[in-house]
Write an enzyme that holds these catalytic residues in place. Structure first.
Site, PDB file in Angstrom:
ATOM      1  N   LYS A 144     -10.204  -1.302   8.873  1.00 30.11           N
ATOM      2  CA  LYS A 144      -8.972  -0.619   9.078  1.00 30.11           C
ATOM      3  C   LYS A 144      -8.942   0.450   9.831  1.00 30.11           C
ATOM      4  O   LYS A 144      -9.997   1.357   9.923  1.00 30.11           O
ATOM      5  CB  LYS A 144      -8.215  -0.488   7.822  1.00 30.11           C
ATOM      6  CG  LYS A 144      -6.871   0.332   7.994  1.00 30.11           C
ATOM      7  CD  LYS A 144      -6.273   0.858   6.615  1.00 30.11           C
ATOM      8  CE  LYS A 144      -4.831   1.603   7.188  1.00 30.11           C
ATOM      9  NZ  LYS A 144      -4.325   2.006   5.752  1.00 30.11           N
TER      10      LYS A 144
ATOM     11  N   GLU B 273       3.839  12.220   2.011  1.00 29.97           N
ATOM     12  CA  GLU B 273       2.520  11.931   1.720  1.00 29.97           C
ATOM     13  C   GLU B 273       1.903  13.046   1.244  1.00 29.97           C
ATOM     14  O   GLU B 273       1.488  13.972   1.883  1.00 29.97           O
ATOM     15  CB  GLU B 273       1.859  11.064   2.789  1.00 29.97           C
ATOM     16  CG  GLU B 273       0.178  10.561   2.327  1.00 29.97           C
ATOM     17  CD  GLU B 273      -0.438   9.810   3.206  1.00 29.97           C
ATOM     18  OE1 GLU B 273      -1.653   9.509   3.077  1.00 29.97           O
ATOM     19  OE2 GLU B 273       0.263   9.719   4.356  1.00 29.97           O
TER      20      GLU B 273
END
Length: 472
Positions: free
Chosen positions: A227, A276
């Protein structure tokens, strides 16, 4: 905001601790950081931030937790460079608090002194004028820190006292600055500034970014990485100077369920509203967040529900989420004697976007500061990729700009080492009439360049909206 009696109490406390500080500095023959904290009436953090208008000021607000901080001035600055920036800051902080003279008769919830600041996503590749005043790492112990938690508010005043200093003159200067900050008129209204304009994409930035996505996908298929979080930079300009206070007020109105932050350094201000959390440490208890996998909000309740259900059922998005969650689990499990992780993610929804969200909670096996946990976790696969080393190397070739503090950890830490840092996404660096906005997307097997570009545009919307801009 304060009565004459309350101001007199504050002044008396400042004078008392400064007098002790001058005596201690003379005895040690070295500067001494002195700090005092006391209860004050409630305040509007954005109004104080805007009223300060100093070179260094910070705001941190979590409306959902009933927590707000505004910091003004700098009693002490801690800086770090290169790959060792976390350790350099941690060592400087230990030395500082071990010799500080602290008076806290009102028992504030955050033991002072408190430092606020952040870290670059990665050490700067080359000198960058945009981020020069921030550097690779900067934590500031503010001269004035106003904290509101629940229905109670505190003021901490901190100053570095030199041997032979005139405590009366110091107290007079601190008192004058405080009177300005605590003046009446502590509300802020959202005003409509001149709209910012997106700098035209005349040189094919969109096409080059999509080509970079294709390159990353090829690397994933070859097994080089699993990723990569590839980011974009979008520049905007306005016909008049952009006021960070107004931008923050709009973010508070539209994205109050996020962590609102701003770090002003000179003429620049790095600000945003991030959903976040990286990590929170309170004693031995820790909290972290896995936030990966995204979808837009719907125009109607029915469409919103369908989009949310599709996100929860998406194999591609769940795979991306699992990669991040596994990495967080692997990092935290060795340092925790307890670690609780829900079996499945839930939706975390903001004004224009929703994410797959898994909260992690644990109990540390041994004492550790929030900085030690930040160094352990950053960068997570949600901001860099997997494996970490390969992702960082690929980012250096595929991103044509310096992220600076974008996607880096920003937050605060108290004297005991407790504190909280978030990931600085949904953010912008504002300077006079210009701003640089950032957004990143997690590229995995199955990613589509056009869809990723659309997702990045969606993630740019909070800051574009806050700057009165609606297009990408």
């Amino acid at each position: 905001m304060t009565t004459a009696l309350q101001q007199a109490t504050v002044t008396e406390r400042i004078r008392s601790v400064l007098h002790r500080g001058v005596q201690e500095a003379a005895r040690r023959r070295t500067p001494v950081l002195v700090s005092t904290a006391l209860r004050i009436p409630s305040f509007d953090s954005l109004a104080v931030f805007r009223r300060a208008r100093t070179a260094e000021r910070t705001i941190w607000q979590q409306a959902s937790a009933g927590c707000s901080m505004v910091a003004v001035g700098a009693a002490h600055r801690l800086t770090g460079q290169g790959d060792d920036r976390f350790a350099q800051i941690a060592e400087g902080w230990r030395d500082l608090v071990s010799t500080a003279l602290v008076e806290e008769s009102d028992a504030p919830p955050l033991p002072g002194p408190v430092s606020l600041g952040g870290f670059a996503f990665a050490p700067a590749r080359r000198p960058n004028v945009d981020w020069r005043s921030y550097g690779d790492a900067l934590l500031v112990v503010p001269t004035y820190l106003l904290v509101s938690i629940g229905d109670a508010s505190w003021l901490t005043v901190t100053v570095n006292v030199e041997p032979g200093a005139d405590d009366a003159a110091l107290a007079t200067a601190l008192d004058a600055g405080l009177r300005d900050l605590l003046a009446e008129g502590d509300t802020i209204e959202v005003t409509q500034d001149a709209p910012a304009e997106v700098v035209p994409d005349a040189d094919g930035q969109a096409d080059r970014w999509k080509e970079a996505v294709r390159t990353v996908i090829d690397q994933i298929h070859q097994g080089t990485i699993q990723k990569l979080v590839l980011a974009r930079e979008v520049r905007v300009r306005a016909s008049a100077p952009l006021d960070p206070g107004t931008v923050l007020a709009r973010l508070r109105r539209g994205y109050g369920d996020c962590t609102l932050f701003a770090f002003a350094q000179g003429e620049r201000c790095f600000l945003g509203a991030t959903p976040e959390r990286l990590v929170r440490v309170e004693g031995t208890r820790i909290q972290a967040t896995c936030l990966a996998g995204s979808a837009p909000r719907g125009a109607s309740e029915g469409e919103d529900q369908r989009l949310g259900e599709a996100l929860l059922a998406s194999g591609k998005e769940r795979h991306e989420h699992a990669l991040v969650l596994d990495a967080l689990r692997d990092a935290l499990a060795p340092v925790c004697r307890e670690l609780t992780i829900p079996e499945a993610p839930v939706l975390l929804q903001t004004r224009n976007i929703q994410h797959l969200h898994t909260p992690l909670e644990g109990v540390l096996a041994d004492s550790a500061t929030v900085l030690e946990l930040v160094e352990l976790l950053h960068p997570t696969p949600a901001s860099a990729g997997l494996p970490r080393a390969g992702a960082l190397a690929l980012l250096r070739t595929q991103e044509a700009f310096d992220r600076g503090w974008y996607a880096g950890p920003v937050g605060w830490m108290d004297r005991t080492g407790s504190g909280e840092f978030v990931v600085a996404i949904r953010s912008a660096l504002v300077a006079e009439q210009e701003a640089s906005l950032y957004a990143g997307c997690g590229i995995v097997a199955g990613s589509d360049p056009d869809q990723e570009y659309a997702e990045s545009s969606l993630k740019l919307m909070p800051m574009l909206w806050a700057l009165n801009t609606t297009t990408t």
